[in-house]
Write a protein that holds these residues in place. Structure first.
Motif, PDB file in Angstrom:
ATOM      1  N   ALA A 100       0.835  -1.201   0.000  1.00 49.77           N
ATOM      2  CA  ALA A 100       0.000   0.000   0.000  1.00 49.77           C
ATOM      3  C   ALA A 100       0.872   1.254   0.000  1.00 49.77           C
ATOM      4  CB  ALA A 100      -0.925   0.001   1.218  1.00 49.77           C
ATOM      5  N   HIS A 103       2.814   1.638  -3.378  1.00 43.87           N
ATOM      6  CA  HIS A 103       1.928   2.027  -4.478  1.00 43.87           C
ATOM      7  C   HIS A 103       1.146   3.308  -4.163  1.00 43.87           C
ATOM      8  CE1 HIS A 103       2.675  -2.275  -5.384  1.00 43.87           C
ATOM      9  NE2 HIS A 103       2.734  -1.802  -6.613  1.00 43.87           N
ATOM     10  N   GLU A 104       1.560   3.972  -3.087  1.00 44.77           N
ATOM     11  CA  GLU A 104       0.941   5.231  -2.663  1.00 44.77           C
ATOM     12  C   GLU A 104      -0.574   5.100  -2.513  1.00 44.77           C
ATOM     13  OE1 GLU A 104       2.383   8.624  -4.869  1.00 44.77           O
ATOM     14  OE2 GLU A 104       4.382   7.756  -5.017  1.00 44.77           O
ATOM     15  N   ASP A 105      -1.002   3.957  -1.973  1.00 43.17           N
ATOM     16  CA  ASP A 105      -2.416   3.679  -1.780  1.00 43.17           C
ATOM     17  C   ASP A 105      -2.813   4.058  -0.348  1.00 43.17           C
ATOM     18  OD1 ASP A 105      -5.001   2.757  -1.795  1.00 43.17           O
ATOM     19  OD2 ASP A 105      -4.469   0.626  -1.976  1.00 43.17           O
ATOM     20  N   SER A 106      -2.913   5.357  -0.096  1.00 42.61           N
ATOM     21  CA  SER A 106      -3.255   5.819   1.247  1.00 42.61           C
ATOM     22  C   SER A 106      -4.682   5.416   1.622  1.00 42.61           C
ATOM     23  CB  SER A 106      -3.072   7.331   1.368  1.00 42.61           C
ATOM     24  OG  SER A 106      -3.908   8.006   0.454  1.00 42.61           O
ATOM     25  N   LYS A 107      -5.536   5.178   0.633  1.00 44.97           N
ATOM     26  CA  LYS A 107      -6.927   4.771   0.892  1.00 44.97           C
ATOM     27  C   LYS A 107      -6.982   3.442   1.635  1.00 44.97           C
ATOM     28  CE  LYS A 107      -9.251   7.947  -1.588  1.00 44.97           C
ATOM     29  NZ  LYS A 107      -9.719   9.088  -0.842  1.00 44.97           N
ATOM     30  N   ALA A 108      -6.051   2.533   1.333  1.00 42.86           N
ATOM     31  CA  ALA A 108      -6.009   1.238   2.022  1.00 42.86           C
ATOM     32  C   ALA A 108      -5.770   1.438   3.512  1.00 42.86           C
ATOM     33  CB  ALA A 108      -4.921   0.346   1.419  1.00 42.86           C
ATOM     34  N   GLU A 121      -1.756   9.609   4.434  1.00 37.46           N
ATOM     35  CA  GLU A 121      -0.913  10.260   3.418  1.00 37.46           C
ATOM     36  C   GLU A 121       0.489  10.525   3.963  1.00 37.46           C
ATOM     37  OE1 GLU A 121      -3.270  13.669   2.342  1.00 37.46           O
ATOM     38  OE2 GLU A 121      -4.506  12.504   0.938  1.00 37.46           O
TER      39      GLU A 121
END
Length: 195
Positions: A100, A103-108, A121
């Motif tokens: 996460a 892949h800069e997936d802060s939503k996860a 973030e």
């Protein structure tokens, strides 16, 4: 600093265990990932990290060095304390946390109770380069238990992670009615996703 504890596991729960070493019991806070690996073991080794506060000395234990490394990185982020890092590692596998962030997936991360948009973030921003240097490869083996003991163990783990008792009990009952064969760690993860 205590780097690891090697001894007999006493009273293993999804959120903590006691490690008996030469007649002295060390209470160690653990994540669901660690629990899933040690739940059927009588003896073993936990890598540890000690946090000293004004009113307590707390031990956090990990079944492997990769999970400990992710934990240490997480608590280095402003806004993520030890219990929140343990919650993250109970909700996601260490390699999922790494993925996460990479892949800069802060939503996860935002989907986890206690992690807001800014904290997620910030974690991605501060840890992306550090995580890129680490590799994790963890496999969770689900355990089996009776429905009543699974519900009680899950409730204790959720309470230890800071979840409201009434909310936890309602979600546990609902999930166990729909899927009575759920393994303990899967049940806890599903409750966390619904909160």
């Amino acid at each position: 600093m205590i780097s690891y504890l090697k001894g007999t596991f006493v009273n293993i729960t999804p959120s903590a265990t006691i490690v008996d070493i030469g007649g002295i019991g060390y209470e160690v806070n653990i994540s669901l990932n660690t629990y899933s690996k040690i739940q059927n073991q009588e003896k073993g080794l936990l890598y540890t990290h000690v946090i000293i506060k004004e009113d307590a000395h707390l031990l956090y234990g990990f079944s492997d060095i990769q999970e400990k490394d992710i934990f240490l990185l997480l608590i280095s982020v402003s806004g993520i304390g030890a219990n929140t890092a343990r919650l993250i590692l109970s909700y996601m596998k260490p390699e999922e946390v790494s993925s996460a962030i990479l892949h800069e997936d802060s939503k996860a991360l935002e989907r986890i109770k206690g992690i807001g948009k800014k904290t997620a973030e910030r974690a991605v921003l501060e840890l992306k380069d550090k995580i890129g240097k680490q590799h994790t490869d963890i496999v969770i083996t689900p355990g089996k238990s009776t429905v009543s003991s699974v519900k009680q163990d899950a409730l204790e783990a959720l309470l230890a992670l800071g979840i409201n008792r009434q909310q936890a009990e309602q979600n546990l009952s609902k999930l166990l009615q729909a899927e009575p064969e759920l393994a303990l760690e899967d049940l806890i993860k599903k409750v966390l996703k619904e909160l």
